[in-house]
Enzyme design. Structure first.
Site, PDB file in Angstrom:
ATOM      1  N   HIS A  83      21.189  98.373  30.082  1.00 38.52           N
ATOM      2  CA  HIS A  83      21.728  99.242  30.791  1.00 38.52           C
ATOM      3  C   HIS A  83      23.071  98.568  31.203  1.00 38.52           C
ATOM      4  CE1 HIS A  83      17.327 100.514  31.587  1.00 38.52           C
ATOM      5  NE2 HIS A  83      17.845 101.300  30.826  1.00 38.52           N
ATOM      6  N   GLU A  86      23.472  96.830  34.593  1.00 34.90           N
ATOM      7  CA  GLU A  86      22.703  95.799  35.103  1.00 34.90           C
ATOM      8  C   GLU A  86      23.323  94.268  34.243  1.00 34.90           C
ATOM      9  OE1 GLU A  86      18.660  96.764  33.787  1.00 34.90           O
ATOM     10  OE2 GLU A  86      18.678  98.627  35.070  1.00 34.90           O
ATOM     11  N   GLU A 281      13.305  91.210  34.604  1.00 37.35           N
ATOM     12  CA  GLU A 281      14.122  91.599  35.571  1.00 37.35           C
ATOM     13  C   GLU A 281      14.751  90.653  36.629  1.00 37.35           C
ATOM     14  OE1 GLU A 281      14.818  94.921  35.848  1.00 37.35           O
ATOM     15  OE2 GLU A 281      13.456  95.743  34.580  1.00 37.35           O
TER      16      GLU A 281
END
Length: 443
Positions: A83, A86, A281
């Site tokens: 992404h 990100e 993450e």
């Protein structure tokens, strides 16, 4: 350990120290090309394809044998910036590259890792998205998708339901890349939360969705892998550091248990590429101020290195016929943890099975022959930077002409759609049910 190599490391070339700031495509390319030129004996820089707007999808390989696969040397990869908004993972991989090449021959652990592993690092899978971000934001920016406005982490074939979307150039490039290497372990780096998430991201009742999760036949290994990363990150392991997000006990979660996701990359890797992949993450804020980048590097450096080392879990080896010929495309699976798309030997007859310590029965299947069973015991203390080596000599005479030359890969269809159950390992017991119910009510 070759201490002469450590001494010679003092004489190795160096590159200018990488600054802690965001590196756009031009700056990233300059850095990667500089590393490849100055450390040509342990690196290989290549592009696996191009983005919608024609930007290269760069991969830097680090290892003692960077140019090509060597028998017994497992393949590992990190992929970041899927992404485009990100961004932390993108910069962490650039700093990881610098850390690896500048410590070869100086740091014993890094040198052993480079000696025993081919490490593939892709800092940006979505360079168009990264370049498209005009106003960085913690929650959402216009660069999340690629230039065709597709979310690349919803763009892969899905094993649980039809994912009838237009396959994007970046996705297609990664799918082709996975066919060219025998990847064993991987992680993709994201932002917007602080957790290590493991497969499955999607699921059906046969994989445990009735219990608010979707587990693989290798759930024990995946939980261990996620915990390996999270436990070495002092903020991630707390599980509750993002104030607007849910709590993740010990900093890990099953992907489906967090939220179902169709067309994700980690499920595709596990099912169709024989590669165990988790999602990392790394930051509550997707695009934090660059002043925070040293903080993220310091919190993740130990985890990034320790996770690479896990590619040496379990057992590896080659499968031969009685004449000593290595056999490609032979199914090599562990009893009671069969994969919906069976894991097979590569063109060199190699297999790699990530397993935790314990006793296992390996089932080797060749078309037209009875299954061959052999026992392996994975020791509590694994060998230094190597899985247990177990070559398998099949008791078959003559050339096994019935084995196809090309890899009979599974169809890219929802393989689980009509499956009542695929493994005993996916059937939650009472303990798992109680733990799941507790988690649902307290999260």
């Amino acid at each position: 350990m070759d201490f002469a190599r450590l001494w010679l490391g003092l004489l190795l070339p160096s590159v200018a120290a990488l600054d802690f700031g965001y590196h756009h495509q031009k700056g990233m390319e300059e850095f990667l090309k500089n590393v490849a030129q100055n450390y040509s004996s342990i690196t290989r820089l290549h592009s696996i394809g191009k983005s919608v707007k024609g930007r290269n999808l760069w991969v830097l390989v680090v290892g003692r044998f960077p140019k090509e696969h060597r028998i017994g040397i497992p393949e590992f990869k990190y992929v970041a910036n899927m992404h485009g908004d990100e961004t932390v993972g993108r910069e962490l991989l650039l700093h990881l590259i610098e850390h690896l090449v500048t410590n070869d021959g100086k740091d014993v652990e890094i040198t052993n890792l480079i000696n025993s592993t081919r490490i593939h690092l892709m800092p940006s899978m979505n360079p168009d998205g990264f370049e498209a971000v005009v106003k960085p934001d913690c929650f959402y920016s216009n660069g999340r998708e690629n230039s065709n406005y597709y979310d690349l982490n919803r763009n892969f074939p899905d094993a649980f339901e039809l994912n009838n979307v237009s396959r994007q150039p970046e996705t297609a490039a990664v799918m082709e890349w996975l066919k060219t290497e025998t990847f064993v372990l991987s992680a993709n780096l994201h932002g917007g939360a602080l957790v290590a998430s493991y497969p499955f991201d999607n699921g059906v009742p046969a994989t445990g969705t009735l219990y608010s999760r979707s587990i693989t036949p290798d759930d024990d290994v995946f939980q261990y892998l996620a915990h390996t990363y999270a436990s070495r990150n002092p903020t991630m392991k707390k599980g509750d550091q993002c104030k607007t997000k849910m709590n993740f006990p010990n900093g890990i979660t099953n992907g489906y248990s967090w939220y179902p996701l169709k067309g994700g990359m980690q499920d595709y890797n596990y099912i169709w590429a024989q590669c165990f992949e988790i999602t990392l993450e790394l930051s509550c804020c997707k695009y934090p101020h660059e002043e925070k980048l040293p903080f993220f590097w310091n919190k993740n450096k130990a985890s990034l290195i320790e996770y690479i080392k896990q590619v040496h879990l379990g057992v590896k080896g080659q499968v031969f016929d009685q004449n000593g010929n290595p056999l490609p495309n032979v199914i090599v699976e562990v009893q009671n943890r069969k994969h919906i798309c069976p894991y097979r030997t590569n063109k060199f007859g190699e297999y790699y099975l990530l397993l935790l310590p314990g006793s296992y029965i390996i089932n080797v299947t060749v078309p037209g022959h009875d299954p061959y069973l052999t026992k392996v015991v994975i020791p509590e203390k694994p060998q230094n930077f190597s899985a247990l080596k177990k070559d398998i000599l099949l008791p078959f005479r003559g050339q096994l002409d019935s084995i196809p030359v090309s890899n009979p890969s599974c169809s890219k269809i929802p393989l689980y759609s009509d499956l009542p159950s695929h493994s005993e390992a996916t059937k939650p017991g009472l303990f798992l049910f109680l733990v799941t119910v507790f988690h649902v009510f307290v999260k």
